[in-house]
Write an enzyme that holds these catalytic residues in place. Structure first.
Site, PDB file in Angstrom:
ATOM      1  N   HIS A 186     -28.347  12.867  19.227  1.00 16.31           N
ATOM      2  CA  HIS A 186     -27.446  11.888  18.589  1.00 16.31           C
ATOM      3  C   HIS A 186     -26.997  10.817  19.589  1.00 16.31           C
ATOM      4  O   HIS A 186     -25.846  10.359  19.554  1.00 16.31           O
ATOM      5  CB  HIS A 186     -26.264  12.609  17.928  1.00 16.31           C
ATOM      6  CG  HIS A 186     -25.379  13.399  18.863  1.00 16.31           C
ATOM      7  ND1 HIS A 186     -24.712  14.536  18.467  1.00 16.31           N
ATOM      8  CD2 HIS A 186     -25.028  13.206  20.170  1.00 16.31           C
ATOM      9  CE1 HIS A 186     -23.988  14.998  19.480  1.00 16.31           C
ATOM     10  NE2 HIS A 186     -24.169  14.204  20.521  1.00 16.31           N
ATOM     11  N   HIS A 188     -16.783  13.427  20.435  1.00 14.83           N
ATOM     12  CA  HIS A 188     -16.766  13.118  21.866  1.00 14.83           C
ATOM     13  C   HIS A 188     -15.426  12.480  22.225  1.00 14.83           C
ATOM     14  O   HIS A 188     -15.372  11.311  22.633  1.00 14.83           O
ATOM     15  CB  HIS A 188     -17.912  12.172  22.228  1.00 14.83           C
ATOM     16  CG  HIS A 188     -19.277  12.689  21.873  1.00 14.83           C
ATOM     17  ND1 HIS A 188     -19.762  12.747  20.589  1.00 14.83           N
ATOM     18  CD2 HIS A 188     -20.274  13.171  22.657  1.00 14.83           C
ATOM     19  CE1 HIS A 188     -20.987  13.239  20.596  1.00 14.83           C
ATOM     20  NE2 HIS A 188     -21.319  13.514  21.830  1.00 14.83           N
ATOM     21  N   HIS A 232     -29.324  17.269  28.970  1.00 11.56           N
ATOM     22  CA  HIS A 232     -28.735  16.050  29.548  1.00 11.56           C
ATOM     23  C   HIS A 232     -27.464  16.353  30.311  1.00 11.56           C
ATOM     24  O   HIS A 232     -26.759  17.306  30.031  1.00 11.56           O
ATOM     25  CB  HIS A 232     -28.531  14.935  28.526  1.00 11.56           C
ATOM     26  CG  HIS A 232     -27.522  15.149  27.425  1.00 11.56           C
ATOM     27  ND1 HIS A 232     -27.565  16.186  26.543  1.00 11.56           N
ATOM     28  CD2 HIS A 232     -26.459  14.389  27.038  1.00 11.56           C
ATOM     29  CE1 HIS A 232     -26.582  16.072  25.653  1.00 11.56           C
ATOM     30  NE2 HIS A 232     -25.887  14.993  25.936  1.00 11.56           N
ATOM     31  N   GLU A 273     -24.704  21.066  24.090  1.00 10.63           N
ATOM     32  CA  GLU A 273     -24.725  20.563  22.700  1.00 10.63           C
ATOM     33  C   GLU A 273     -25.798  21.272  21.866  1.00 10.63           C
ATOM     34  O   GLU A 273     -25.695  21.330  20.640  1.00 10.63           O
ATOM     35  CB  GLU A 273     -24.969  19.044  22.677  1.00 10.63           C
ATOM     36  CG  GLU A 273     -23.784  18.231  23.152  1.00 10.63           C
ATOM     37  CD  GLU A 273     -23.974  16.737  22.977  1.00 10.63           C
ATOM     38  OE1 GLU A 273     -22.982  16.005  23.094  1.00 10.63           O
ATOM     39  OE2 GLU A 273     -25.110  16.266  22.734  1.00 10.63           O
TER      40      GLU A 273
HETATM   41  C1  DHB Z   1     -25.910  10.539  25.569  1.00 12.66           C
HETATM   42  C2  DHB Z   1     -24.661  10.834  25.030  1.00 12.66           C
HETATM   43  C3  DHB Z   1     -24.505  11.875  24.157  1.00 12.66           C
HETATM   44  O1  DHB Z   1     -23.349  12.168  23.535  1.00 12.66           O
HETATM   45  C4  DHB Z   1     -25.565  12.658  23.830  1.00 12.66           C
HETATM   46  O2  DHB Z   1     -25.390  13.682  23.014  1.00 12.66           O
HETATM   47  C5  DHB Z   1     -26.815  12.379  24.359  1.00 12.66           C
HETATM   48  C6  DHB Z   1     -26.965  11.319  25.228  1.00 12.66           C
HETATM   49  C7  DHB Z   1     -26.151   9.410  26.462  1.00 12.66           C
HETATM   50  O3  DHB Z   1     -25.220   8.654  26.782  1.00 12.66           O
HETATM   51  O4  DHB Z   1     -27.285   9.227  26.861  1.00 12.66           O
HETATM   52 FE    FE Z   2     -23.311  14.027  22.475  1.00 12.80          FE
END
Ligand code: DHB
Ligand code: FE
Length: 282
Positions: A12, A59, A193, A240
């Site tokens: 997302h 978030h 990530h 996540e």
């Molecule tokens: C990013 C932010 C998010 O909340 C996520 O779930 C995936 C990637 C980002 O900033 O790249």
């Molecule tokens: Fe996220």
């Protein structure tokens, strides 16, 4: 009776929403990302779900450190796009399904899940970016959406196993709702990530591929991953991915993978993963 016909998993990433909202979706760096959802858009236009239970995380947009529900279900008539650093996304208001949402709240709480009922909640990119990826840019979203927010921002988040079990309880709730509804459940976020600290920018493509393989064929193995496994292999925000296990737990064990898109190039800070799983006979 209501029935869960399929599950969708998708990243997302907020920048995807920014690209779409600022007319950049056709630019060379974005085209392959959106093309990865061409099949999905056709598929969902054909399936026409009545309701999507959309599992995502807030978030720090609707909630802050003042209030941290582990699982929160949106029971309102509608949900406004949340104010973020870019302002609220210019997307349609999200229409809820209060009757089914309250039924899921009641059923899961009586099944001993401590679900928080939310009657007012703005929804951020975690929820609206998946809607945009699957439905494009319509004037109105084509189905009702029940937001199901999971705390993965402030330690301790729930375990993956707890999420998988919640998925099963949600399935039971849906199947005892006395109205013929085609329901989908989506799990969003991920893949690997990390947005801050020494390992910021981490992408573990091998872990991501294995996670997709197991989501399809061996979700019980994923349910056994610990928080430390996620941090080590998938970075601090890789947690996540536990939200995908709520989706998978709500499907049949025999659900079959009908589409996968694993885009290994960094889309912003991370790569992207997407999968569609269909229940048999749906
Ligand atoms: C990013 C932010 C998010 O909340 C996520 O779930 C995936 C990637 C980002 O900033 O790249
Ligand atoms: Fe996220």
């Amino acid at each position: 009776m209501a029935k869960i016909i399929a599950g969708v998993a998708t990243s997302h990433i907020p920048n995807i929403g920014v690209a779409l909202d600022t007319g950049k979706a056709g630019d060379p760096q974005w085209k392959p990302v959106f093309e990865g959802y061409d099949y999905s858009k056709k598929w969902i236009a054909d399936k026409k779900p009545d309701v999507v239970i959309l599992v995502y995380n807030d978030h720090a947009s609707a909630f802050s450190l003042e209030l941290i529900p582990t699982f929160a279900i949106g029971c309102a008539n509608e949900f406004q796009p949340a104010q973020t650093v870019w302002g609220p996304r210019p997307v349609p208001v999200v229409k809820g399904h209060p009757e089914l949402a309250w039924h899921i709240a009641q059923s899961t709480i009586l099944d001993e899940f401590d679900m928080t009922v939310v009657n007012r909640m703005d929804v951020d990119h975690g929820l609206t970016v998946p809607l945009s990826l699957m439905f494009g840019q319509p004037d109105d979203w084509p189905c009702k959406v029940i937001p199901l927010a999971v705390n993965v921002v402030q330690f301790p988040p729930p375990t993956g196993n707890r999420c998988y079990s919640l998925g099963k309880a949600i399935r039971k709730a849906v199947e005892t709702f006395d109205e013929d509804l085609k329901v989908m459940i989506w799990g969003t976020g991920g893949m690997s990530h990390q947005l801050q600290g020494a390992r910021a920018g981490l992408i573990n493509a091998e872990f991501d591929k294995q996670f997709l393989d197991k989501l399809s064929a061996d979700p019980e193995a994923l349910a056994r991953l610990s928080h430390v496994d996620y941090v080590r292999e998938a970075g601090s925000e890789g947690i996540e991915l536990i939200m995908w296990l709520i989706m998978r737990g709500a499907l049949d064990t025999e659900a079959h993978e009908i589409y996968r898109f694993h885009y290994g190039v960094p889309v912003s800070n991370t790569a992207l993963g997407h999968m569609i799983l269909e229940n048999p006979r749906s």
